[in-house]
Design an enzyme around this catalytic site. Structure first.
Site, PDB file in Angstrom:
ATOM      1  N   ASP A   3      23.434 -31.624 -17.590  1.00  0.00           N
ATOM      2  CA  ASP A   3      22.528 -31.497 -18.732  1.00  0.00           C
ATOM      3  C   ASP A   3      23.069 -30.492 -19.758  1.00  0.00           C
ATOM      4  OD1 ASP A   3      20.686 -33.276 -17.625  1.00  0.00           O
ATOM      5  OD2 ASP A   3      19.768 -31.698 -16.423  1.00  0.00           O
ATOM      6  N   GLY A  54      18.230 -25.955 -19.468  1.00  0.00           N
ATOM      7  CA  GLY A  54      19.210 -25.349 -18.563  1.00  0.00           C
ATOM      8  C   GLY A  54      19.972 -24.192 -19.181  1.00  0.00           C
TER       9      GLY A  54
HETATM   10  C1  LIG Z   1       8.622 -26.985  -1.719  1.00  0.00           C
HETATM   11  C2  LIG Z   1       9.549 -27.786  -2.550  1.00  0.00           C
HETATM   12  C3  LIG Z   1       9.078 -27.935  -3.929  1.00  0.00           C
HETATM   13  C4  LIG Z   1      10.104 -28.612  -4.768  1.00  0.00           C
HETATM   14  C5  LIG Z   1       9.660 -28.705  -6.165  1.00  0.00           C
HETATM   15  C6  LIG Z   1      10.707 -29.317  -6.975  1.00  0.00           C
HETATM   16  C7  LIG Z   1      10.352 -29.382  -8.414  1.00  0.00           C
HETATM   17  C8  LIG Z   1      11.601 -29.728  -9.135  1.00  0.00           C
HETATM   18  C9  LIG Z   1      11.356 -29.969 -10.571  1.00  0.00           C
HETATM   19  C10 LIG Z   1      12.661 -30.083 -11.245  1.00  0.00           C
HETATM   20  C11 LIG Z   1      12.492 -30.132 -12.698  1.00  0.00           C
HETATM   21  C12 LIG Z   1      13.805 -30.132 -13.369  1.00  0.00           C
HETATM   22  C13 LIG Z   1      13.636 -30.034 -14.797  1.00  0.00           C
HETATM   23  C14 LIG Z   1      14.951 -30.105 -15.454  1.00  0.00           C
HETATM   24  C15 LIG Z   1      15.494 -29.145 -16.091  1.00  0.00           C
HETATM   25  C16 LIG Z   1      16.815 -29.249 -16.743  1.00  0.00           C
HETATM   26  O1  LIG Z   1      16.666 -29.290 -18.117  1.00  0.00           O
HETATM   27  C17 LIG Z   1      17.676 -28.055 -16.422  1.00  0.00           C
HETATM   28  C18 LIG Z   1      19.089 -28.328 -16.834  1.00  0.00           C
HETATM   29  O2  LIG Z   1      19.739 -29.115 -15.921  1.00  0.00           O
HETATM   30  N1  LIG Z   1      17.673 -27.756 -15.017  1.00  0.00           N
HETATM   31  C19 LIG Z   1      17.180 -26.647 -14.560  1.00  0.00           C
HETATM   32  O3  LIG Z   1      16.723 -25.796 -15.253  1.00  0.00           O
HETATM   33  C20 LIG Z   1      17.210 -26.490 -13.079  1.00  0.00           C
HETATM   34  C21 LIG Z   1      15.835 -26.375 -12.539  1.00  0.00           C
HETATM   35  C22 LIG Z   1      15.904 -26.437 -11.065  1.00  0.00           C
HETATM   36  C23 LIG Z   1      14.595 -26.330 -10.474  1.00  0.00           C
HETATM   37  C24 LIG Z   1      14.698 -26.259  -8.997  1.00  0.00           C
HETATM   38  C25 LIG Z   1      13.383 -25.924  -8.432  1.00  0.00           C
HETATM   39  C26 LIG Z   1      13.469 -25.656  -6.987  1.00  0.00           C
HETATM   40  C27 LIG Z   1      12.156 -25.073  -6.540  1.00  0.00           C
HETATM   41  C28 LIG Z   1      12.212 -24.629  -5.137  1.00  0.00           C
HETATM   42  C29 LIG Z   1      10.929 -23.948  -4.763  1.00  0.00           C
HETATM   43  C30 LIG Z   1      10.977 -23.570  -3.366  1.00  0.00           C
HETATM   44  C31 LIG Z   1       9.691 -23.117  -2.815  1.00  0.00           C
HETATM   45  C32 LIG Z   1       9.813 -22.985  -1.351  1.00  0.00           C
HETATM   46  C33 LIG Z   1       8.615 -22.382  -0.731  1.00  0.00           C
HETATM   47  C34 LIG Z   1       8.686 -22.313   0.755  1.00  0.00           C
HETATM   48  N1  LIG Z   2      35.845 -26.023 -19.485  1.00  0.00           N
HETATM   49  C1  LIG Z   2      34.717 -25.349 -19.364  1.00  0.00           C
HETATM   50  N2  LIG Z   2      34.696 -24.123 -18.772  1.00  0.00           N
HETATM   51  C2  LIG Z   2      33.540 -23.452 -18.605  1.00  0.00           C
HETATM   52  N3  LIG Z   2      32.326 -23.902 -19.009  1.00  0.00           N
HETATM   53  C3  LIG Z   2      32.296 -25.098 -19.596  1.00  0.00           C
HETATM   54  C4  LIG Z   2      33.467 -25.890 -19.794  1.00  0.00           C
HETATM   55  N4  LIG Z   2      33.109 -27.049 -20.377  1.00  0.00           N
HETATM   56  C5  LIG Z   2      31.780 -26.988 -20.557  1.00  0.00           C
HETATM   57  N5  LIG Z   2      31.268 -25.836 -20.094  1.00  0.00           N
HETATM   58  C6  LIG Z   2      29.870 -25.371 -20.057  1.00  0.00           C
HETATM   59  O1  LIG Z   2      29.375 -25.508 -18.728  1.00  0.00           O
HETATM   60  C7  LIG Z   2      27.964 -25.591 -18.775  1.00  0.00           C
HETATM   61  C8  LIG Z   2      27.403 -26.332 -17.575  1.00  0.00           C
HETATM   62  O2  LIG Z   2      27.983 -27.567 -17.479  1.00  0.00           O
HETATM   63  P1  LIG Z   2      27.275 -28.873 -16.963  1.00  0.00           P
HETATM   64  O3  LIG Z   2      26.015 -29.097 -17.623  1.00  0.00           O
HETATM   65  O4  LIG Z   2      28.301 -29.949 -17.085  1.00  0.00           O
HETATM   66  O5  LIG Z   2      27.073 -28.612 -15.401  1.00  0.00           O
HETATM   67  P2  LIG Z   2      25.904 -28.005 -14.527  1.00  0.00           P
HETATM   68  O6  LIG Z   2      25.386 -26.779 -15.152  1.00  0.00           O
HETATM   69  O7  LIG Z   2      26.420 -27.921 -13.160  1.00  0.00           O
HETATM   70  O8  LIG Z   2      24.817 -29.118 -14.538  1.00  0.00           O
HETATM   71  P3  LIG Z   2      23.311 -29.117 -15.052  1.00  0.00           P
HETATM   72  O9  LIG Z   2      23.377 -28.733 -16.495  1.00  0.00           O
HETATM   73  O10 LIG Z   2      22.908 -30.543 -14.821  1.00  0.00           O
HETATM   74  O11 LIG Z   2      22.526 -28.133 -14.234  1.00  0.00           O
HETATM   75  C9  LIG Z   2      27.664 -26.277 -20.080  1.00  0.00           C
HETATM   76  O12 LIG Z   2      26.613 -25.613 -20.719  1.00  0.00           O
HETATM   77  C10 LIG Z   2      28.951 -26.189 -20.903  1.00  0.00           C
HETATM   78  O13 LIG Z   2      28.733 -25.517 -22.111  1.00  0.00           O
END
Ligand SMILES: CCCCCCCCCCCCC/C=C/[C@@H](O)[C@H](CO)NC(=O)CCCCCCCCCCCCCCC
Ligand SMILES: Nc1ncnc2c1ncn2[C@@H]1O[C@H](COP(=O)(O)OP(=O)(O)OP(=O)(O)O)[C@@H](O)[C@H]1O
Ligand SMILES: [Ca+2]
Length: 531
Positions: free
Chosen positions: A184, A488
């Protein structure tokens, strides 16, 4: 479905059922009665003349024939869970002229598919996700692009912002699309490069939060190779590089809402998925220090953030999205050809006709909410991803010109866990007294901290993140602000102004297809013919 010219029913025998290119010809079956299976021309990837070698010809009744002529049709085969694969079927006959006619006719039909890209600019982040971007592109995607006669200019990024900066320099107008291989964050870079370039070339000031932005018609394709791949998953239904490559090849087009984020008349960022303050902001901030863990960093920081259970005080002002008929509590989700998104597209076209680019939105009513929040999430799309297949707001639309604003108020850890768990099952995550959801076209947020005393913010900010309120060590209220997670990436300001721009950009995707219909139709037969 298209009709081939000629009228004459050609006597072609296909490798029915085997359908795996020339290898499938090794054991041909006798010609069967016609099967009623179809591949629309729009889902044919390529047609190629096929060479027979002696070994393949030396079989069964074909042995007696002097020379066989053949062609292979490569087409999209739809599998379970929105997965697409490239399959093929080879047809052969003894009449060379007839065979060439078929090849010619099919190639002409493919030429008529004007939405298909011919030239693409590809950016690969070699360090995204599990660091597999380059391998995924070379092994799974490049061979398909070459089969479909798509030419590519490939840039392997060397640092963050490489793709974004490059998009301000290259002649983007010679490309039919830009592809990003990564997650993302990589998508966000490419989107910022393209949208920013469009505004620059049109003399639009991105710092003006009220400016009408110029739509970007150069489509972006996402080859997922990141940690969350939420944008790919929410627009295709699966995070799978081959499926995404095939959506690019067939020239799919999915418009997408984009939210602009400003602070004090300064442009900060665009967002298409999640703008999250509190829980998701804190997870992101913590996880950035753990990049070396790869995608696992989010689970680690998620668990830590869950245990810390911080809440934040502030005020939200929002303008409800009155132009759209949908509601965040709808049972129906946004799917391919969504009526609600189409209606917004019509409204947008009418607005543009009436007001041109200088269209300024009327000052509609603002609503205010003050409170203590564990999470403030604004999502322009469902944010479905492998962790949460229905997403943060299952009924959010990709292209309706609105975002869903989800407010999770202070509650117990147990209740918050119940709320989180509902993202992974069929229960309604908005059905809690401490959760509110609104469909909005714009909103603003100010934290209590900046409301109370702007001048003290800097001093307090210098203190360690995570320091608790000195008066109430056990209350979990935080004397520092949280951070905004914008698709992200962290934002530097907590006070932000957000506006949704309806269908500002386009992807090589078609939204998520209705499952039951496709899977029933396509599982009946392993081979589809148009002939
Ligand atoms: C108990 C399990 C519950 C699980 C709940 C899962 C909800 C997951 C919702 C995910 C939403 C993602 C939204 C997307 C955002 C993206 O623009 C962004 C860029 O890639 N990603 C993140 O910011 C990355 C965001 C990553 C979020 C990960 C969340 C993990 C939560 C874990 C909570 C654990 C609680 C455990 C308690 C025993
Ligand atoms: N060659 C590079 N070296 C270091 N960082 C880079 C390079 N190319 C791109 N990036 C940066 O790396 C960041 C993360 O990359 P990317 O989104 O592909 O992976 P991710 O963080 O693992 O995945 P997600 O965004 O789905 O959580 C981007 O914001 C981008 O700006
Ligand atoms: Ca939307």
């Amino acid at each position: 479905m298209e009709r081939l010219p000629g009228g004459r029913r050609p006597r072609l025998v296909s490798s029915l059922g085997l359908g795996r290119g020339a290898a499938g010809l090794a054991r041909p079956r006798p010609p069967r009665r016609a099967e009623n299976c179809f591949v629309p021309i729009s889902e044919i990837i390529a047609v190629e003349e096929t060479e027979f070698n002696k070994k393949q010809r030396n079989i069964g009744r074909w042995q007696k024939m002097a020379k066989l002529h053949a062609f292979t049709v490569y087409y999209v085969k739809k599998a379970r869970n929105h997965r697409w694969r490239c399959s093929n079927v080879t047809f052969w006959c003894v009449d060379e002229h007839l065979c060439n006619q078929w090849i010619q006719a099919l190639k002409e039909l493919l030429e008529m598919q004007k939405s298909r890209p011919k030239q693409l600019l590809v950016y690969i982040n070699p360090y995204g996700g599990k660091r597999q971007g380059k391998r995924i592109y070379e092994q799974k995607v490049a061979p398909l692009f070459s089969l479909a006669s798509i030419s590519t200019d490939v840039v392997i990024t060397e640092h963050a912002n490489h793709a974004k900066d490059n998009l301000f320099e290259v002649n983007i107008y010679k490309y039919d699309g830009v592809v990003c291989v990564g997650g993302d964050g990589m998508f966000s870079e490419v989107m910022h490069g393209l949208i920013g370039r469009m505004q620059k070339d049109s003399g639009i000031d991105q710092n003006n939060p009220k400016a009408s932005l110029v739509q970007c018609n150069i489509r972006i394709g996402i080859i997922p190779a990141g940690s969350t791949d939420c944008i790919c998953y929410s627009t295709v239904g699966i995070s799978d590089p081959v499926t995404s490559a095939l959506h690019i090849i067939v020239g799919d087009c999915q418009p997408l809402d984009v939210s602009s984020v400003h602070h004090n008349n300064t442009f900060l960022k665009y967002s298409v998925s999640l703008l999250g303050y509190g829980f998701y902001g804190d997870i992101l901030k913590d996880s950035e220090k753990k990049r070396w863990m790869g995608p696992m960093r989010y689970d680690y920081s998620g668990f830590k953030t869950f245990l810390s259970h911080h809440y934040y005080e502030g005020t939200i002002a929002y303008q409800p999205a009155k132009h759209t008929h949908g509601s965040p509590r709808d049972k129906e989700s946004c799917r391919t050809g969504c009526c609600i998104c189409k209606e917004s597209e019509k409204q947008l076209a009418e607005q543009q006709k009436e007001c041109g680019l200088n269209h300024e939105e009327g000052e509609e009513e603002w609503k205010f909410i003050k409170g203590k929040f564990l999470a403030i999430n604004a999502v322009s799309m469902s944010c479905a991803c492998p962790r949460s297949p229905k997403g943060l707001s299952p009924a959010a639309h990709l292209a309706d010109g609105s975002a869903d604003l989800i407010l999770v108020r202070k509650c117990s850890r147990f209740d918050f866990l119940r709320y989180l768990l509902r993202h992974t099952n069929q229960d309604d995550q908005f059905d809690f007294p401490f959760v509110d959801v609104y469909r909005v076209k714009s909103f603003q947020f100010t934290s209590k901290l900046s409301e109370d005393n702007e001048s003290n913010v800097m001093d307090i900010g210098k203190k360690r993140f995570g320091q608790f309120c000195r008066d109430h060590p056990a209350c979990c209220c935080n004397i520092v602000n949280s951070t905004w997670n914008c698709d992200g990436e962290t934002l530097d300001s907590s006070a932000i102004e957000v506006r949704v721009h309806c269908q500002l950009m386009k992807l090589f995707a078609r939204g998520i297809e209705e499952k039951c219909k496709d899977e029933a139709a396509y599982s009946q037969s392993s081979i589809e013919q148009l002939l």
